[in-house]
Motif scaffolding. Structure first.
Motif, PDB file in Angstrom:
ATOM      1  N   ILE A 191       0.834  -1.203   0.000  1.00 41.61           N
ATOM      2  CA  ILE A 191       0.000   0.000   0.000  1.00 41.61           C
ATOM      3  C   ILE A 191       0.871   1.255   0.000  1.00 41.61           C
ATOM      4  CG2 ILE A 191      -0.322   0.428   2.484  1.00 41.61           C
ATOM      5  CD1 ILE A 191      -3.146   0.417  -0.095  1.00 41.61           C
ATOM      6  N   VAL A 192       2.040   1.187   0.634  1.00 40.65           N
ATOM      7  CA  VAL A 192       2.971   2.316   0.594  1.00 40.65           C
ATOM      8  C   VAL A 192       3.420   2.557  -0.840  1.00 40.65           C
ATOM      9  CG1 VAL A 192       5.223   3.168   1.355  1.00 40.65           C
ATOM     10  CG2 VAL A 192       3.770   1.914   2.955  1.00 40.65           C
ATOM     11  N   VAL A 193       3.733   1.479  -1.540  1.00 43.52           N
ATOM     12  CA  VAL A 193       4.159   1.595  -2.938  1.00 43.52           C
ATOM     13  C   VAL A 193       3.007   2.120  -3.799  1.00 43.52           C
ATOM     14  CG1 VAL A 193       4.948   0.320  -4.970  1.00 43.52           C
ATOM     15  CG2 VAL A 193       5.880  -0.220  -2.716  1.00 43.52           C
ATOM     16  N   GLN A 194       1.810   1.583  -3.597  1.00 42.71           N
ATOM     17  CA  GLN A 194       0.657   2.002  -4.391  1.00 42.71           C
ATOM     18  C   GLN A 194       0.368   3.489  -4.197  1.00 42.71           C
ATOM     19  OE1 GLN A 194      -2.858  -0.344  -3.675  1.00 42.71           O
ATOM     20  NE2 GLN A 194      -4.097   0.784  -5.149  1.00 42.71           N
ATOM     21  N   GLU A 195       0.375   3.951  -2.956  1.00 49.88           N
ATOM     22  CA  GLU A 195       0.098   5.363  -2.691  1.00 49.88           C
ATOM     23  C   GLU A 195       1.176   6.260  -3.277  1.00 49.88           C
ATOM     24  OE1 GLU A 195      -0.468   5.852   1.490  1.00 49.88           O
ATOM     25  OE2 GLU A 195      -2.357   4.732   1.533  1.00 49.88           O
ATOM     26  N   THR A 196       2.411   5.821  -3.192  1.00 48.96           N
ATOM     27  CA  THR A 196       3.510   6.609  -3.756  1.00 48.96           C
ATOM     28  C   THR A 196       3.366   6.726  -5.269  1.00 48.96           C
ATOM     29  OG1 THR A 196       5.014   5.887  -1.996  1.00 48.96           O
ATOM     30  CG2 THR A 196       6.021   6.760  -4.006  1.00 48.96           C
ATOM     31  N   MET A 197       3.047   5.622  -5.920  1.00 50.68           N
ATOM     32  CA  MET A 197       2.893   5.657  -7.374  1.00 50.68           C
ATOM     33  C   MET A 197       1.720   6.543  -7.772  1.00 50.68           C
ATOM     34  SD  MET A 197       3.916   1.824  -8.691  1.00 50.68           S
ATOM     35  CE  MET A 197       4.169   2.432 -10.370  1.00 50.68           C
ATOM     36  N   GLU A 198       0.632   6.478  -7.019  1.00 52.06           N
ATOM     37  CA  GLU A 198      -0.517   7.335  -7.331  1.00 52.06           C
ATOM     38  C   GLU A 198      -0.158   8.807  -7.192  1.00 52.06           C
ATOM     39  OE1 GLU A 198      -4.048   4.208  -5.957  1.00 52.06           O
ATOM     40  OE2 GLU A 198      -3.471   5.874  -4.653  1.00 52.06           O
ATOM     41  N   ASP A 199       0.678   9.134  -6.212  1.00 52.61           N
ATOM     42  CA  ASP A 199       1.093  10.525  -6.020  1.00 52.61           C
ATOM     43  C   ASP A 199       1.929  11.032  -7.187  1.00 52.61           C
ATOM     44  OD1 ASP A 199      -0.131  10.482  -3.564  1.00 52.61           O
ATOM     45  OD2 ASP A 199       1.712  10.247  -2.403  1.00 52.61           O
ATOM     46  N   ILE A 200       2.818  10.188  -7.689  1.00 55.45           N
ATOM     47  CA  ILE A 200       3.811  10.641  -8.662  1.00 55.45           C
ATOM     48  C   ILE A 200       3.369  10.423 -10.103  1.00 55.45           C
ATOM     49  CG2 ILE A 200       6.227  10.387  -9.386  1.00 55.45           C
ATOM     50  CD1 ILE A 200       6.866   9.375  -6.591  1.00 55.45           C
ATOM     51  N   ASP A 201       2.590   9.376 -10.350  1.00 60.59           N
ATOM     52  CA  ASP A 201       2.182   8.982 -11.704  1.00 60.59           C
ATOM     53  C   ASP A 201       1.077   9.908 -12.217  1.00 60.59           C
ATOM     54  OD1 ASP A 201       1.591   7.654 -14.052  1.00 60.59           O
ATOM     55  OD2 ASP A 201       0.422   6.077 -13.057  1.00 60.59           O
ATOM     56  N   LYS A 202       1.468  11.047 -12.732  1.00 63.24           N
ATOM     57  CA  LYS A 202       0.501  12.083 -13.113  1.00 63.24           C
ATOM     58  C   LYS A 202      -0.353  11.697 -14.320  1.00 63.24           C
ATOM     59  CE  LYS A 202       1.948  14.691  -9.825  1.00 63.24           C
ATOM     60  NZ  LYS A 202       1.162  14.738  -8.567  1.00 63.24           N
ATOM     61  N   ASN A 203       0.185  10.890 -15.229  1.00 64.59           N
ATOM     62  CA  ASN A 203      -0.616  10.509 -16.397  1.00 64.59           C
ATOM     63  C   ASN A 203      -1.371   9.199 -16.188  1.00 64.59           C
ATOM     64  OD1 ASN A 203       1.338   8.538 -16.599  1.00 64.59           O
ATOM     65  ND2 ASN A 203       2.229   9.296 -18.530  1.00 64.59           N
ATOM     66  N   ALA A 204      -1.276   8.657 -14.967  1.00 60.64           N
ATOM     67  CA  ALA A 204      -2.065   7.481 -14.558  1.00 60.64           C
ATOM     68  C   ALA A 204      -1.906   6.288 -15.494  1.00 60.64           C
ATOM     69  CB  ALA A 204      -3.541   7.868 -14.435  1.00 60.64           C
ATOM     70  N   ASP A 205      -0.683   6.067 -15.973  1.00 58.84           N
ATOM     71  CA  ASP A 205      -0.456   4.900 -16.844  1.00 58.84           C
ATOM     72  C   ASP A 205       0.083   3.708 -16.055  1.00 58.84           C
ATOM     73  OD1 ASP A 205       2.105   5.770 -16.283  1.00 58.84           O
ATOM     74  OD2 ASP A 205       2.822   5.695 -18.361  1.00 58.84           O
ATOM     75  N   GLY A 206       0.206   3.863 -14.734  1.00 61.46           N
ATOM     76  CA  GLY A 206       0.679   2.768 -13.905  1.00 61.46           C
ATOM     77  C   GLY A 206       2.183   2.682 -13.769  1.00 61.46           C
ATOM     78  N   PHE A 207       2.891   3.684 -14.272  1.00 62.63           N
ATOM     79  CA  PHE A 207       4.350   3.713 -14.202  1.00 62.63           C
ATOM     80  C   PHE A 207       4.812   5.102 -13.785  1.00 62.63           C
ATOM     81  CE2 PHE A 207       3.194   0.539 -17.360  1.00 62.63           C
ATOM     82  CZ  PHE A 207       3.957  -0.564 -16.972  1.00 62.63           C
ATOM     83  N   ILE A 208       6.077   5.214 -13.396  1.00 63.31           N
ATOM     84  CA  ILE A 208       6.689   6.503 -13.089  1.00 63.31           C
ATOM     85  C   ILE A 208       7.814   6.731 -14.089  1.00 63.31           C
ATOM     86  CG2 ILE A 208       7.991   7.844 -11.387  1.00 63.31           C
ATOM     87  CD1 ILE A 208       6.623   6.222  -9.197  1.00 63.31           C
ATOM     88  N   ASP A 209       7.630   7.710 -14.967  1.00 58.19           N
ATOM     89  CA  ASP A 209       8.687   7.996 -15.928  1.00 58.19           C
ATOM     90  C   ASP A 209       9.657   9.022 -15.340  1.00 58.19           C
ATOM     91  OD1 ASP A 209       7.658  10.621 -16.336  1.00 58.19           O
ATOM     92  OD2 ASP A 209       6.310   9.893 -17.897  1.00 58.19           O
ATOM     93  N   LEU A 210      10.693   9.346 -16.076  1.00 55.61           N
ATOM     94  CA  LEU A 210      11.760  10.202 -15.570  1.00 55.61           C
ATOM     95  C   LEU A 210      11.242  11.580 -15.169  1.00 55.61           C
ATOM     96  CD1 LEU A 210      14.690  10.897 -14.992  1.00 55.61           C
ATOM     97  CD2 LEU A 210      15.026  11.355 -17.441  1.00 55.61           C
ATOM     98  N   GLU A 211      10.407  12.171 -15.997  1.00 56.12           N
ATOM     99  CA  GLU A 211       9.924  13.522 -15.696  1.00 56.12           C
ATOM    100  C   GLU A 211       8.988  13.524 -14.489  1.00 56.12           C
ATOM    101  OE1 GLU A 211      11.336  16.159 -16.928  1.00 56.12           O
ATOM    102  OE2 GLU A 211      12.583  14.699 -18.007  1.00 56.12           O
ATOM    103  N   GLU A 212       8.205  12.465 -14.340  1.00 56.05           N
ATOM    104  CA  GLU A 212       7.346  12.361 -13.157  1.00 56.05           C
ATOM    105  C   GLU A 212       8.202  12.182 -11.904  1.00 56.05           C
ATOM    106  OE1 GLU A 212       3.304  10.341 -15.068  1.00 56.05           O
ATOM    107  OE2 GLU A 212       5.021   9.061 -14.530  1.00 56.05           O
ATOM    108  N   TYR A 213       9.240  11.397 -12.024  1.00 60.67           N
ATOM    109  CA  TYR A 213      10.166  11.155 -10.913  1.00 60.67           C
ATOM    110  C   TYR A 213      10.818  12.463 -10.466  1.00 60.67           C
ATOM    111  CZ  TYR A 213      14.432   9.362  -8.637  1.00 60.67           C
ATOM    112  OH  TYR A 213      15.470   9.108  -7.772  1.00 60.67           O
ATOM    113  N   ILE A 214      11.324  13.212 -11.415  1.00 58.13           N
ATOM    114  CA  ILE A 214      11.971  14.485 -11.095  1.00 58.13           C
ATOM    115  C   ILE A 214      10.936  15.508 -10.634  1.00 58.13           C
ATOM    116  CG2 ILE A 214      13.269  16.433 -12.028  1.00 58.13           C
ATOM    117  CD1 ILE A 214      14.952  13.938 -11.565  1.00 58.13           C
ATOM    118  N   GLY A 215       9.785  15.520 -11.292  1.00 60.22           N
ATOM    119  CA  GLY A 215       8.752  16.493 -10.948  1.00 60.22           C
ATOM    120  C   GLY A 215       8.231  16.349  -9.530  1.00 60.22           C
ATOM    121  N   ASP A 216       8.313  15.143  -8.980  1.00 58.01           N
ATOM    122  CA  ASP A 216       7.889  14.940  -7.603  1.00 58.01           C
ATOM    123  C   ASP A 216       8.873  15.550  -6.611  1.00 58.01           C
ATOM    124  OD1 ASP A 216       6.188  13.566  -5.551  1.00 58.01           O
ATOM    125  OD2 ASP A 216       8.062  12.505  -5.163  1.00 58.01           O
ATOM    126  N   MET A 217      10.129  15.655  -7.022  1.00 60.07           N
ATOM    127  CA  MET A 217      11.170  16.159  -6.129  1.00 60.07           C
ATOM    128  C   MET A 217      11.453  17.649  -6.314  1.00 60.07           C
ATOM    129  SD  MET A 217      14.056  13.224  -6.605  1.00 60.07           S
ATOM    130  CE  MET A 217      13.714  11.479  -6.373  1.00 60.07           C
TER     131      MET A 217
END
Length: 315
Positions: A191-217
């Motif tokens: 659930i920690v992983v799921q919530e983190t991915m939902e926070d960062i995965d802005k295009n909701a494709d189920g993955f975290i790409d480089l720009e989403e990764y950087i954009g979260d930080m």
């Protein structure tokens, strides 16, 4: 800010918080060190005292005589021996050390408990938590503080159900602790992983790409030049985070990032304490073997190596 607002911000702030332009957000959960002291038994047992009791409790350990220290330690041993077979195993010792190191978490839950246990039955139901946390906020379809309370409640309910092992929507104190601090429990890590991915995965494709990764930080906020640490994070993503080199992180890669398999300090310390105290080398400790090595576990005034338990009832 009232209690409800505080708790909502505490449990879900990662979904809404904005980074400052040069501020790095750290989502990685590391196991903390057992002590900030050097582990060198030839000089002192301070590290072992901190590990066995927790650093804050260890500070109270310079007040007792050796006799009093041994008596208090014997009381602790009875608590460590969970199955009451007369022996303390390495596993039981490891569990005790982990509990002692996370006492601040249990204290935090204890301080909040009475706010949610409305009927004072020693349990907290989902209805109790929902009513205290959200209450009338759900009646306002357009709150002026920017929070989507219905969405937050759905997310909280999902986490509550995950923490609630028997599925009765009523949490024991341990289950409620898992709900408030999911990163501390193995069965809550998904659930920690799921919530983190939902926070960062802005295009909701189920993955975290480089720009989403950087954009979260980091937020450019009009700045053309990125700080050096952002460039380093881009390299980290490409070289280490994205293990299969497909340009994005999946669930397992995200888990490896935020919940790394750190060195188990508690297990190593438990093994060390057993090795040093196990006089007959049977792989487990009796109360007598532990008390005989009281200076290793807790110390006393006579040793100058640590402290002795005063507030033992808190354990």
């Amino acid at each position: 800010m009232d209690l409800r607002q505080f708790l909502m911000c505490l449990s879900l702030c990662t979904a809404f918080a904005l980074s400052k332009p040069t501020e790095k957000k750290d989502r990685v959960h590391h196991e903390p060190q057992l002590s900030d002291k050097v582990h060198n038994d030839a000089q002192s047992f301070d590290y072992d005292h901190d590990a066995f009791l927790g650093a804050e409790e260890a500070k109270t350990f310079d007040q007792l005589t050796p006799e009093e220290s041994k008596e208090r330690l014997g009381m602790i041993v009875d608590k460590i021996d969970v199955d009451k077979d007369g022996f303390v195993t390495e596993g039981e010792l490891k569990s005790w050390i982990k509990h002692a190191q996370k006492k601040y978490i249990y204290d935090n839950v204890e301080n909040q408990w009475h706010e949610f246990d409305m009927n004072q039955d020693g349990l907290i139901s989902w209805d109790e938590y929902r009513n205290v946390t959200y209450g009338t906020y759900l009646d306002d379809p357009d709150p002026d503080d920017g929070f989507n309370y219905k969405q937050m409640m759905v997310r909280d309910e999902r986490r509550f159900k995950m923490a609630d092992k028997d599925g009765d929507l009523i949490a024991t104190k341990e289950e409620f602790t898992a709900f408030l601090h999911p990163e501390e429990y193995d069965y809550m890590k998904d659930i920690v992983v799921q919530e983190t991915m939902e926070d960062i995965d802005k295009n909701a494709d189920g993955f975290i790409d480089l720009e989403e990764y950087i954009g979260d930080m980091y937020s450019h906020d009009g700045n053309a030049d990125e700080p050096e640490w952002v460039k380093t994070e881009r390299e980290q993503f490409v070289e280490f985070r994205d293990k299969n080199r497909d340009g994005k992180m999946d669930k397992e890669e995200t888990k490896d990032w935020i919940l790394p398999s750190d060195y188990d300090h508690a297990e190593a310390e438990a093994r060390h304490l057993v090795y040093e105290s196990d006089q007959n080398k049977d792989g487990k400790l009796t109360k007598e073997e532990i008390v005989d090595k009281y200076d290793l576990f807790v110390g006393s005034q006579a040793t100058d190596f640590g402290e002795a338990l005063v507030r033992h009832d808190e354990f």
